[in-house]
Design a protein around this motif. Sequence first.
Motif, PDB file in Angstrom:
ATOM      1  N   ALA A   9       0.720  -1.046  -0.082  1.00 50.34           N
ATOM      2  CA  ALA A   9      -0.134   0.152   0.095  1.00 50.34           C
ATOM      3  C   ALA A   9       0.631   1.095  -0.164  1.00 50.34           C
ATOM      4  N   ARG A  10       1.860   1.213   0.810  1.00 50.95           N
ATOM      5  CA  ARG A  10       2.808   2.553   0.913  1.00 50.95           C
ATOM      6  C   ARG A  10       3.502   2.567  -0.435  1.00 50.95           C
ATOM      7  N   TYR A  11       3.975   1.529  -1.075  1.00 50.25           N
ATOM      8  CA  TYR A  11       4.484   1.853  -2.341  1.00 50.25           C
ATOM      9  C   TYR A  11       3.538   2.478  -3.519  1.00 50.25           C
ATOM     10  N   GLN A  12       2.283   1.886  -3.270  1.00 46.86           N
ATOM     11  CA  GLN A  12       1.574   2.496  -4.344  1.00 46.86           C
ATOM     12  C   GLN A  12       1.249   3.966  -4.086  1.00 46.86           C
ATOM     13  N   ALA A  13       1.000   4.171  -2.613  1.00 44.24           N
ATOM     14  CA  ALA A  13       0.852   5.565  -2.426  1.00 44.24           C
ATOM     15  C   ALA A  13       1.825   6.569  -2.665  1.00 44.24           C
ATOM     16  N   GLU A  14       3.115   6.028  -2.738  1.00 40.57           N
ATOM     17  CA  GLU A  14       4.442   6.771  -2.796  1.00 40.57           C
ATOM     18  C   GLU A  14       4.483   7.070  -4.271  1.00 40.57           C
ATOM     19  N   THR A  15       4.376   5.768  -5.384  1.00 41.55           N
ATOM     20  CA  THR A  15       4.682   6.084  -6.576  1.00 41.55           C
ATOM     21  C   THR A  15       3.510   6.066  -7.500  1.00 41.55           C
ATOM     22  N   GLY A  16       2.535   5.769  -6.890  1.00 36.32           N
ATOM     23  CA  GLY A  16       1.094   5.912  -8.043  1.00 36.32           C
ATOM     24  C   GLY A  16       1.131   4.593  -8.635  1.00 36.32           C
ATOM     25  N   THR A  17       2.179   3.664  -8.489  1.00 36.86           N
ATOM     26  CA  THR A  17       2.035   2.223  -9.281  1.00 36.86           C
ATOM     27  C   THR A  17       1.078   1.251  -8.553  1.00 36.86           C
ATOM     28  N   ALA A  18       0.190   0.794  -9.344  1.00 37.64           N
ATOM     29  CA  ALA A  18      -0.784   0.018  -8.787  1.00 37.64           C
ATOM     30  C   ALA A  18       0.056  -1.358  -8.118  1.00 37.64           C
ATOM     31  N   VAL A  19      -0.118  -2.121  -7.000  1.00 37.07           N
ATOM     32  CA  VAL A  19       0.322  -3.013  -6.631  1.00 37.07           C
ATOM     33  C   VAL A  19      -0.745  -3.915  -6.100  1.00 37.07           C
ATOM     34  N   GLU A  20      -0.758  -5.125  -6.346  1.00 39.46           N
ATOM     35  CA  GLU A  20      -1.694  -6.146  -5.948  1.00 39.46           C
ATOM     36  C   GLU A  20      -0.956  -7.176  -5.176  1.00 39.46           C
ATOM     37  N   VAL A  21      -1.282  -7.234  -3.731  1.00 42.41           N
ATOM     38  CA  VAL A  21      -0.597  -8.199  -2.630  1.00 42.41           C
ATOM     39  C   VAL A  21      -1.487  -9.383  -2.564  1.00 42.41           C
ATOM     40  N   LEU A  22      -1.047 -10.646  -2.990  1.00 45.49           N
ATOM     41  CA  LEU A  22      -2.028 -11.606  -2.756  1.00 45.49           C
ATOM     42  C   LEU A  22      -1.268 -12.732  -1.524  1.00 45.49           C
ATOM     43  N   ALA A  23      -2.116 -13.014  -0.801  1.00 49.29           N
ATOM     44  CA  ALA A  23      -1.557 -13.872   0.336  1.00 49.29           C
ATOM     45  C   ALA A  23      -2.220 -15.312  -0.145  1.00 49.29           C
ATOM     46  N   VAL A  24      -1.410 -16.221  -0.545  1.00 47.01           N
ATOM     47  CA  VAL A  24      -1.885 -17.508  -1.168  1.00 47.01           C
ATOM     48  C   VAL A  24      -1.747 -18.641  -0.029  1.00 47.01           C
ATOM     49  N   PRO A  25      -2.690 -19.469   0.149  1.00 40.66           N
ATOM     50  CA  PRO A  25      -2.426 -20.412   1.244  1.00 40.66           C
ATOM     51  C   PRO A  25      -1.109 -21.407   1.116  1.00 40.66           C
ATOM     52  N   PHE A  26      -0.558 -21.454   2.079  1.00 42.86           N
ATOM     53  CA  PHE A  26       0.754 -22.135   2.000  1.00 42.86           C
ATOM     54  C   PHE A  26       0.934 -23.830   1.372  1.00 42.86           C
ATOM     55  N   LEU A  27      -0.261 -24.364   1.762  1.00 38.87           N
ATOM     56  CA  LEU A  27      -0.060 -25.695   1.347  1.00 38.87           C
ATOM     57  C   LEU A  27      -0.342 -25.646  -0.261  1.00 38.87           C
ATOM     58  N   ALA A  28      -0.975 -24.899  -0.748  1.00 42.62           N
ATOM     59  CA  ALA A  28      -1.240 -24.772  -2.223  1.00 42.62           C
ATOM     60  C   ALA A  28      -0.121 -24.046  -3.154  1.00 42.62           C
ATOM     61  N   TYR A  29       0.722 -23.449  -2.236  1.00 43.24           N
ATOM     62  CA  TYR A  29       1.421 -22.110  -2.678  1.00 43.24           C
ATOM     63  C   TYR A  29       2.475 -22.925  -4.054  1.00 43.24           C
ATOM     64  N   ALA A  30       3.325 -23.737  -3.751  1.00 46.45           N
ATOM     65  CA  ALA A  30       4.041 -24.029  -4.876  1.00 46.45           C
ATOM     66  C   ALA A  30       3.475 -24.604  -6.223  1.00 46.45           C
ATOM     67  N   SER A  31       2.253 -25.307  -6.047  1.00 49.20           N
ATOM     68  CA  SER A  31       1.767 -25.973  -7.146  1.00 49.20           C
ATOM     69  C   SER A  31       0.706 -24.685  -7.729  1.00 49.20           C
ATOM     70  N   LYS A  32       0.362 -23.793  -7.225  1.00 48.89           N
ATOM     71  CA  LYS A  32      -0.221 -22.623  -7.924  1.00 48.89           C
ATOM     72  C   LYS A  32       0.785 -21.928  -8.500  1.00 48.89           C
ATOM     73  N   LEU A  33       1.842 -21.514  -7.929  1.00 52.44           N
ATOM     74  CA  LEU A  33       2.877 -20.962  -8.659  1.00 52.44           C
ATOM     75  C   LEU A  33       3.353 -21.396  -9.776  1.00 52.44           C
ATOM     76  N   SER A  34       3.466 -22.736  -9.989  1.00 56.67           N
ATOM     77  CA  SER A  34       4.259 -23.269 -11.185  1.00 56.67           C
ATOM     78  C   SER A  34       2.890 -23.283 -12.003  1.00 56.67           C
ATOM     79  N   SER A  35       1.837 -23.764 -11.720  1.00 57.97           N
ATOM     80  CA  SER A  35       0.841 -23.581 -12.804  1.00 57.97           C
ATOM     81  C   SER A  35       0.556 -22.433 -13.578  1.00 57.97           C
ATOM     82  N   ALA A  36       0.381 -21.157 -12.288  1.00 61.39           N
ATOM     83  CA  ALA A  36       0.062 -19.939 -12.769  1.00 61.39           C
ATOM     84  C   ALA A  36       1.255 -19.413 -13.680  1.00 61.39           C
ATOM     85  N   ILE A  37       2.334 -19.382 -13.236  1.00 56.90           N
ATOM     86  CA  ILE A  37       3.484 -18.878 -13.934  1.00 56.90           C
ATOM     87  C   ILE A  37       3.780 -19.448 -15.420  1.00 56.90           C
TER      88      ILE A  37
END
Lengths: 732, 372
Positions: free
Chosen positions: A58-86
């Motif tokens: 939020a702070r970065y977005q406020a200071e620079t005006g660049t939109a930042v989306e922060v997403l907290a992904v559940p830990f157990l699904a993290y690795a598999s979600k990352l590899s399939s999404a990327i």
Amino acid sequence: MKAQKPRAPWKAWFLAFSLLLAAVGLVASDCKAPAANRIVLWHAYRGAEEEAIAQLGARYQAETGTAVEVLAVPFLAYASKLSSAIARDQGPDVFIDAHERLSSYREEGLLARAEAAFPKYDIDRYDSIASTVARDEDGAAWGVPFALKGVALIVNTELMPELPASVEQLVKARNDGVFPLAYESESAYVHAPWLHAFGGAMLGPNDAYGFTGESARRSVAFARGLVSSGVVPNGADGALVKQLFESRKAAAIIAGPGVVSELPPHFPYQVVPLPPLRAAPSRPDPFLTVELLLLTPRTASRPEVSAFARWLASDEAAKLRVRAQVVANNQPWHDDTVVPVAMRAFHEAALRSRPMSTRAAMRATWEPVEQAIRGVMRAAAADDAAIDAILAESRRRFESARPRAVSASPTRGLVALGLGLLLTAIALYRRAKPRFWSGVRASAGAYAYVVYATIAVFVLVVLPLVAGAVMSFFAGPRHQMTYAGLGNYVDILTARGGPLFGYGSFYRTLLVTVAWTIANVALHVTIGLGLALLLSRPLLRAKGVYRTLLIVPWAVPSYVTALAYKGMFHQQFGAVNAILRKVGAEPVAWFSHFSTAFAANVATNVWLGFPFMMVVILGALTNVPKDVLEAADIDGATPWQRFSRITFPLLLPQLVPAVVLGAVWTFNMFNVVFLVSGGEPDNQTDILVSEAYRWAFTRHAQYGYAAAYAVLIFGILWLTSRLSRRWQAEST
Amino acid sequence: MTPSTRREVPCCEVRDLSKAFDQTTVLSNVSLSMKSGSFTVLVGASGCGKSTLLRTVAGLEPPTSGSIWMGGRDVTALSPKDRDIAMVFQSYALYPHLSVRENLAFGLRLRRTPEAEIVARVSEASAMLGLDALLDRLPRQLSGGQRQRVAMGRAIVRRPHMFLFDEPLSNLDAALRAEVRVEIRRLHDRMGGTTLYVTHDQVEAMTLADTLCLLRGGAVEQMGAPLALFDRPVSRFVAEFLGSPKINWLDGQVKHSSSGLHIAIGGKALKVPDRYGQLAEQPVLVGLRPHHLTTASDDVPQFATMNVTFCEALGFETYVHGTLSGMGDRTVVVRVEPSHRVTRGDTLPIGIRPEHTLLFDPRSERALDAPT
């Protein structure tokens, strides 16, 4: 006009398919073109850390005006979600993950080099170990150190005013009703310091299994001593350790910073690195996990992402998050005004810790190591020979779980596939009645009504099924699968060369699964039937209240119930043993023996499953005509005869489908087995689905192998339901 | 009705039976007695409590007060299976999952009858009822009439002391009903059991019963031989309930005159039947059954003139509806010979056979010759 009418529905098919394709295309193109300048950050933090990262965004977005989306992904699904999404280019621009996964991410091509954003990678700004683990063999950096994770000793300064100088001294500090020390005694991660102290390692050179030999034996013997002498509570999990500390029933615990951040204000505690273990030659160094800031390939072309990454890793940002986590930057630790005391202690502990291996084989060590620890903890006798036998068994498991180099020529498979399709086509052609096609054309209008349902079933059921079946012919981790033909099936059905009913073999698991299904369904039906009969008694008062109460177990999400039951069956702190103790019986170590662990699973699943049968039977009972029962009364039936000869046979037409459905659900009841016994002891209570899960997610990510299990499960269930249908058709 | 020297124990006796569901009283102080081998029909309008009475006798409903005796013992507290009865339900209540054979054998199997005996009794019953070809079918494969016969067969094989029928013919069509009605009576005579039979159909009641018990609002209105009820109803209700078409009503006045006692109706005088004896001068309700009115002839002098409003020609007889001029506007139905061609708007000279006249008190609606 008339001749054209029947064709109209085909237009509907065509239209529906084109709409679907268009929708898929839109979604895909939408993901490929993210909103300009928006930066997506993924992490798997919770609590204070999640908050800190969100604030940074939020702070970065406020200071620079660049939109930042922060997403907290559940830990157990993290690795598999990352590899399939990327892989589909829908993932984050920047993400944070533990260094152990660096090499597998790199192999999958999910990462961009850190140099893309950090042209002047300044190693001095970060802790040196952390910087080392972020580099590959050639010294190229693939990530920037972000935070350090490890455990330390958290001491209650009221219960233990004097900080212990050694583990031995800590253990001696006995108080009535207070454990001198509490930690997750059956977790390999928290056991690692003892192993390291005795000179061992979980993974040796060349991916050899490290939990073997004298160091491992001495470490587990030491840990067993702690538990058996009552110093350390038996079989505690993370939640229990935290609870014991908060309720002042443990004077010291081994845990991470998460526990500290959730302690009530003014709680008297102090964090210190683990004190030395005098009996051992080395220091008890815990494992160190370095969380890295990682860039995805598409970041390289976007300067605004690089700028954001640089800012996230900067000392300035590190000062903002040092209250929530042990930052990897060196600079904030020099500034006493911003660093909380507890965090400094964790930092000190982290600096002494041992970074976890980044090898893929490391992931396959946890299960056998923990089985060995549990085995020793629960063994009746633990002399050197007994421990060595358990260690040898765990090593065998590690080795048998490694993927075999199966590869086969796809030619035979393709030929078989072609032949199969040809035969199917011929069979369909021969079975089709002479007017088949004219019949289809004549009822084309009717097909239009089911076109949407057909598409939905195809996309949601048929496609995944086929994809899974195809995957079962491949072996190896996801990014480098090789065709293995029927290799997986042969391997499974020959029990991997071991004894057919040996440990972890398909047949043994199948046997357990069948026993599990029969026990559950039998109890579901008996209890459901009994309660339904009670509820259907006309004279019962407050029927509606009972009915609602009895359906409640069904309404509660099954994992909530499963976790509650797991807690109730805890050997030391569970409600079941508390009751046993109250009535003077010996408490039972529920998850130490197959029979009791199995019983605990069954109890949980019976609780979850009887309301369904009860509801089905209640409904079926209303279909039993009252005057037929009266006729039986007059014919001379006793209440039991009336039930067994009239009511029960009349319930059967509704009961049999419910039993088949219940059997299928129970056969695949992953939640309960995974959450309650977790397969304990030593995967003996695992059923086929939970076994398949372990192959996919804890043993070298053998998706093809797990898929073969899934196909076998499907085949068994399909066959049984076909047989039960035929049986039912014959009996009516 | 023959006086017996020995006092016979009735097969079934209901003593002061009352039954209430929550606050609603369904039966109040009902008493009846059934001789062994008799055929008693409970008849009444719907909601009069006849089915409840039957179910109470069967033991399916506990009475609120009173008692039931069978063969000289009090069975009030016994369950149905201990009462040695069989019952045929309105819906037949066949066991849907059992073949006809097993439906028939069910009660015998429960009582552990030897298999040979079961086979014999089932084949006997099935022969009696013509079920031989249906024995292996399931109830859902049978027609309504066949199911009805199976239900009767199930009752017969048990050879109980008492048969209970709960409106067994109401789900059959008219032709079948007449046929089965005869069959039921024949079976009763052949089996020699005691039968208690519930119906709302007065034709069934009249044709089947030895003893007819007419219930009204949960109490016995009149009980006796069917013809006794028909000819000597104790109340306007009984007179109206039995007989089709319904009895005709005229308002009259009892008058004393020189020639004796007569009833004045619209200026005409009607002779009072001798059985009424002496009556005070009073207004009366005069009941005349359609077949006791007729066209005036040499035998039956004209009593009134009928203005015809409607005519039912059934072929074997004709019912003419209309009003009698000068005798109020009550509709009167007269049975005439089918040879009379009568149409709407005609006038018809009507004569009365005075010996069948029924007289009722207009306020209490009790028959003037009813025992008080």
